[in-house]
Design an enzyme around this catalytic site. Structure first.
Site, PDB file in Angstrom:
ATOM      1  N   CYS A  50       0.842  -1.205   0.000  1.00 25.79           N
ATOM      2  CA  CYS A  50       0.000   0.000   0.000  1.00 25.79           C
ATOM      3  C   CYS A  50       0.876   1.253   0.000  1.00 25.79           C
ATOM      4  CB  CYS A  50      -0.927  -0.022   1.217  1.00 25.79           C
ATOM      5  SG  CYS A  50      -2.146   1.304   1.242  1.00 25.79           S
ATOM      6  N   CYS A  51       1.916   1.260   0.843  1.00 24.40           N
ATOM      7  CA  CYS A  51       2.828   2.415   0.871  1.00 24.40           C
ATOM      8  C   CYS A  51       3.545   2.584  -0.470  1.00 24.40           C
ATOM      9  CB  CYS A  51       3.847   2.262   1.996  1.00 24.40           C
ATOM     10  SG  CYS A  51       3.207   2.525   3.657  1.00 24.40           S
ATOM     11  N   CYS A  54       7.865   3.803   5.450  1.00 21.90           N
ATOM     12  CA  CYS A  54       6.981   3.563   4.313  1.00 21.90           C
ATOM     13  C   CYS A  54       7.762   3.244   3.046  1.00 21.90           C
ATOM     14  CB  CYS A  54       6.092   4.772   4.080  1.00 21.90           C
ATOM     15  SG  CYS A  54       6.999   6.302   3.878  1.00 21.90           S
ATOM     16  N   CYS A  56      -3.353   4.547   9.548  1.00 25.00           N
ATOM     17  CA  CYS A  56      -2.051   4.063  10.017  1.00 25.00           C
ATOM     18  C   CYS A  56      -1.408   4.996  11.034  1.00 25.00           C
ATOM     19  CB  CYS A  56      -1.105   3.885   8.828  1.00 25.00           C
ATOM     20  SG  CYS A  56      -1.770   2.779   7.579  1.00 25.00           S
ATOM     21  N   CYS A  69      -0.995   8.606   7.116  1.00 20.93           N
ATOM     22  CA  CYS A  69      -2.360   8.333   6.661  1.00 20.93           C
ATOM     23  C   CYS A  69      -3.262   8.013   7.855  1.00 20.93           C
ATOM     24  CB  CYS A  69      -2.353   7.147   5.702  1.00 20.93           C
ATOM     25  SG  CYS A  69      -1.461   7.453   4.172  1.00 20.93           S
TER      26      CYS A  69
HETATM   27 FE1  SF4 Z   1      -1.376   2.810   2.882  1.00 23.02          FE
HETATM   28 FE2  SF4 Z   1      -1.125   3.242   5.509  1.00 23.02          FE
HETATM   29 FE3  SF4 Z   1       1.037   3.372   3.886  1.00 23.02          FE
HETATM   30 FE4  SF4 Z   1      -0.871   5.260   3.832  1.00 23.02          FE
HETATM   31  S1  SF4 Z   1       0.553   4.790   5.519  1.00 23.02           S
HETATM   32  S2  SF4 Z   1       0.076   4.334   2.077  1.00 23.02           S
HETATM   33  S3  SF4 Z   1      -2.759   4.016   4.140  1.00 23.02           S
HETATM   34  S4  SF4 Z   1      -0.231   1.561   4.366  1.00 23.02           S
END
Ligand code: SF4
Length: 269
Positions: free
Chosen positions: A136-137, A249, A223, A220
């Site tokens: 996701c990151c 991240c 998170c 985010c």
């Molecule tokens: Fe995804 Fe969380 Fe990374 Fe944001 S911080 S990109 S929501 S995993």
């Protein structure tokens, strides 16, 4: 943080930046520069338009933006809109734009990368596994940053060494392994969090309203959570992962051999 450019032998620093060679005494010179001199040197050597500030609009970014706007007109400012930010962070974008009279390049992830990920693993895949969180990151942050930096020769970041154990080796100027070996400039690398907040308050700079609700490091919404007094400032990020795992991240990958505790080894090659 008051060493002058002349006293530091700025020509050596420029030489190192231009020729891209590893010179330990020049590395020490770069390390000794204060935040303003680090920024001025980087802008002079790399060029304003090819050296954006990339910021999540954290207090560190506000300090750097304040320093930058006193040096140059309308510096380039980039922020990543992951699509999962807090409403307070979106509101801050507009306040920062108005306060500093700058355009902010708000970079979104590619729909062609987000949609298959969400279809396969769900909207909140980050809670499934560390691999899913990292994916996701990668999709929402790392790849958009890489696209945003195309054509740039470097970027400025608000990293500080005392933010986390994974950041204790952060050099002030180094090569960025993950973005084509362009320059990465961290003018506040040797600042403490207290120094940052002192500057923010002394200059009345805008900051994220969530900081007044116990949030320290803000990423985010899914998170990030507030931290208790005395807890590590990044402990509210990805809190469900192992405490000893590198809670990063993927935006910040240091060159091997960088070690702030041994300044002669700081990489500028
Ligand atoms: Fe995804 Fe969380 Fe990374 Fe944001 S911080 S990109 S929501 S995993």
């Amino acid at each position: 943080m008051t060493t002058s450019t002349a006293a530091l032998g700025i020509d050596h620093a420029r030489l190192a930046l231009h020729t891209r060679i590893r010179v330990p005494h020049v590395a020490r010179t770069l390390e000794a520069m204060d935040a303003r001199t680090t920024l001025a040197t980087a802008i002079e050597c790399i060029g304003r338009d090819r050296l954006p500030l990339v910021t999540s609009l954290a207090p560190e970014g506000m300090v750097i933006l304040d320093l930058l706007t006193r040096m140059v007109d309308r510096p380039r400012v980039v922020t990543l809109d992951t699509g999962r930010l807090h409403p307070e962070t979106y509101e801050l974008i507009d306040r920062v734009r108005d306060r500093f009279d700058v355009d902010i390049e708000v970079i979104s992830p590619a729909a062609g990368e987000v949609e298959p990920m969400v279809r396969e693993r769900g909207v909140n895949l980050m809670y499934r596994s560390r691999e899913d969180r990292v994916r996701c990151c990668e999709v929402r942050k790392v790849l958009p940053l890489r696209r945003a930096l195309i054509g740039s020769a470097g970027w400025i970041t608000g990293l500080r060494r005392d933010q986390a154990t994974s950041r204790t080796s952060t050099p002030k100027i180094a090569r960025d392994l993950s973005n084509g070996l362009i320059w990465k400039v961290a003018p506040l690398a040797d600042w403490t969090g207290a120094q940052v907040w002192q500057y923010v308050r002394a200059h009345g700079l805008p900051y994220n309203a969530l900081h007044d609700e116990g949030y320290e490091s803000i990423g985010c919404a899914p998170c990030t959570r507030p931290v208790a007094p005395g807890e590590d400032e990044r402990s509210g990020r990805w809190w469900w992962e192992e405490a000893d795992a590198a809670r990063e991240c993927g935006l910040h990958v240091l060159a091997p051999g960088t070690a702030a505790s041994t300044p002669a080894a700081v990489a500028i090659a």
